[in-house]
Design an enzyme around this catalytic site. Sequence first.
Site, short mmCIF file in Angstrom:
data_model
loop_
_atom_site.label_atom_id
_atom_site.label_comp_id
_atom_site.label_asym_id
_atom_site.label_seq_id
_atom_site.Cartn_x
_atom_site.Cartn_y
_atom_site.Cartn_z
N TYR A 98 3.44 -1.58 -3.26
CA TYR A 98 2.95 -2.98 -3.32
C TYR A 98 2.39 -3.49 -1.99
O TYR A 98 1.39 -4.21 -1.98
CB TYR A 98 4.03 -3.91 -3.90
CG TYR A 98 4.06 -3.83 -5.42
CD1 TYR A 98 3.33 -4.74 -6.19
CD2 TYR A 98 4.74 -2.82 -6.07
CE1 TYR A 98 3.32 -4.65 -7.58
CE2 TYR A 98 4.74 -2.71 -7.45
CZ TYR A 98 4.03 -3.63 -8.20
OH TYR A 98 4.00 -3.53 -9.56
N GLU A 140 9.50 -3.28 -13.86
CA GLU A 140 9.27 -1.82 -13.77
C GLU A 140 10.60 -1.09 -13.52
O GLU A 140 10.88 -0.06 -14.14
CB GLU A 140 8.25 -1.52 -12.66
CG GLU A 140 6.83 -1.89 -13.12
CD GLU A 140 5.86 -2.27 -11.99
OE1 GLU A 140 6.10 -1.89 -10.83
OE2 GLU A 140 4.86 -2.96 -12.28
C1 HEM Z 1 -3.31 -1.65 -13.73
C2 HEM Z 1 -2.22 -5.92 -11.77
C3 HEM Z 1 -0.11 -3.71 -8.03
C4 HEM Z 1 -1.94 0.46 -9.60
C5 HEM Z 1 -3.19 -3.00 -13.51
C6 HEM Z 1 -3.70 -4.00 -14.40
C7 HEM Z 1 -3.40 -5.20 -13.85
C8 HEM Z 1 -2.71 -4.95 -12.62
C9 HEM Z 1 -3.71 -6.57 -14.43
C10 HEM Z 1 -4.42 -3.76 -15.73
C11 HEM Z 1 -3.38 -3.60 -16.79
C12 HEM Z 1 -3.99 -3.29 -18.15
O1 HEM Z 1 -4.43 -4.21 -18.83
O2 HEM Z 1 -4.01 -2.13 -18.53
C13 HEM Z 1 -1.52 -5.69 -10.60
C14 HEM Z 1 -0.98 -6.71 -9.75
C15 HEM Z 1 -0.38 -6.10 -8.69
C16 HEM Z 1 -0.56 -4.68 -8.88
C17 HEM Z 1 -1.07 -8.19 -10.02
C18 HEM Z 1 0.33 -6.71 -7.51
C19 HEM Z 1 0.96 -7.87 -7.51
C20 HEM Z 1 -0.46 -2.39 -8.10
C21 HEM Z 1 -0.14 -1.40 -7.11
C22 HEM Z 1 -0.70 -0.23 -7.53
C23 HEM Z 1 -1.32 -0.49 -8.82
C24 HEM Z 1 0.65 -1.66 -5.84
C25 HEM Z 1 -0.72 1.12 -6.87
C26 HEM Z 1 -0.96 1.30 -5.58
C27 HEM Z 1 -2.46 0.23 -10.85
C28 HEM Z 1 -3.06 1.26 -11.66
C29 HEM Z 1 -3.42 0.67 -12.87
C30 HEM Z 1 -3.07 -0.72 -12.77
C31 HEM Z 1 -3.23 2.72 -11.25
C32 HEM Z 1 -4.10 1.32 -14.07
C33 HEM Z 1 -5.48 1.54 -13.66
C34 HEM Z 1 -6.42 2.07 -14.66
O3 HEM Z 1 -6.05 2.44 -15.76
O4 HEM Z 1 -7.56 2.12 -14.26
N1 HEM Z 1 -2.58 -3.59 -12.44
N2 HEM Z 1 -1.25 -4.47 -10.05
N3 HEM Z 1 -1.16 -1.81 -9.13
N4 HEM Z 1 -2.47 -0.95 -11.55
FE1 HEM Z 1 -1.77 -2.68 -10.85
#
Ligand code: HEM
Length: 393
Positions: A98, A140
């Site tokens: 994060y 998570e």
């Molecule tokens: C997917 C938000 C932190 C990696 C997502 C999605 C959202 C989101 C809205 C799309 C979900 C969906 O509809 O499928 C956030 C927020 C974060 C955060 C608000 C922090 C407060 C992180 C961190 C990582 C990460 C720290 C990794 C370094 C990913 C990945 C996906 C994802 C790999 C799926 C991507 C894909 O399928 O292309 N996240 N995220 N996220 N997030 Fe996060």
Amino acid sequence: MLSEKSRPVVEATIGIIAERIPNITPVFYKSMFEARPDLLDGMFSRANQKNGTQPQALAGSIAMFASHLLNHPDSYPDEVLSRVAHKHASLGLLPEEYPTVHEHLFGAIAADLGDAATPEVVAAWDEVYWLMADALIKIEKGLYSQQANDVMFAPFRLISKEPVAEGVVAFEFEPADDTPMTPSVAGQYISIQVVVMDGLRQPRQFTLVPSDPGHRRIVVREDPEGEASPILHEDIAVGDVLEISNPYGDVTLDPDFHGPLVLVSAGIGITPVVAFLDQLAREDPEREVLVLHADRSEAAWPGRELVRDYVSRMPNAKLVSWLAAPGEGDFAGHMDVSQAEIPEGAEVFMCGPLAFMQSVRSQLVSGGVPGRSIHYEIFGPDLWMLHDEARTA
Ligand code: HEM
């Protein structure tokens, strides 16, 4: 809850932040992947970077979260948090990542806003970010603790691969080691790591469909322009071993709801419907279920025999289809729900392309179905939830 100090600052700047997101996200992702290229190996999907949906979803969800905190100070947008946490858990995301997103996102915000990014503005948005991050980390952690094992991915061997419709193949896997398997709930998905041309691992999510006990089965439509599905279709062979996550996803049937169900799908969106029908046929065969499906033709419709078989075994289930091919299906062309009788008090589940689901949802709402009774699964990052408060309130 947002502090009294940050609240007016967020209120005053949410408009500009939301407006600048399309400019902020490319800078954020570029700097993050330059610093951490390993995140493109097994964590982020390159395809969703290229088409821009994932960066928009991530940054957009923070603005959406902030707007929820302003409008409903005593609650969180649970539906959004749950969807994101399930997706994160299917990728094995850990809390220590994060700060990475924080650093690069806030670097990009500061660069974009220039002088407007005063210390107060940065501190207020920092608070929003960490409220959301902490909420996600907590969910998570809860999801990980419910698993039958403590690994993020386990090796599975492909034991069968069979075409089930035009351009659609079913893959069945068995465990390739002795890692205990978490049982899945109908409607859930797994992430699979596909090794692509340049050797990087690219994760993709697929809904689980009914399989032999102890196996995992998925049904994949080939996207000829895609990076992962052509490899699954053409290169992966029976006997190959792939890394597969535990099952996640919160679009599942509510065990406390016993009223009528309407299951709506188009194309490959049939996969969660097949999983739901399998569960219902086993556990609640008398249930009133209306299955609505749209497709190009009989030949393109995956799982059509399975769906007909489940429906024929359930006395109160009915199937209505809309097929584009002339003379096939109950109706021709696009789905028009007024041609089917929607049962009073039904809960609706939809899966298919976004435009299809938006159209069906409007038709249902116009027909008197309350928005909160309509649930959906989207394949890929969900941009819909960011633009429709009714979906998240
Ligand atoms: C997917 C938000 C932190 C990696 C997502 C999605 C959202 C989101 C809205 C799309 C979900 C969906 O509809 O499928 C956030 C927020 C974060 C955060 C608000 C922090 C407060 C992180 C961190 C990582 C990460 C720290 C990794 C370094 C990913 C990945 C996906 C994802 C790999 C799926 C991507 C894909 O399928 O292309 N996240 N995220 N996220 N997030 Fe996060």
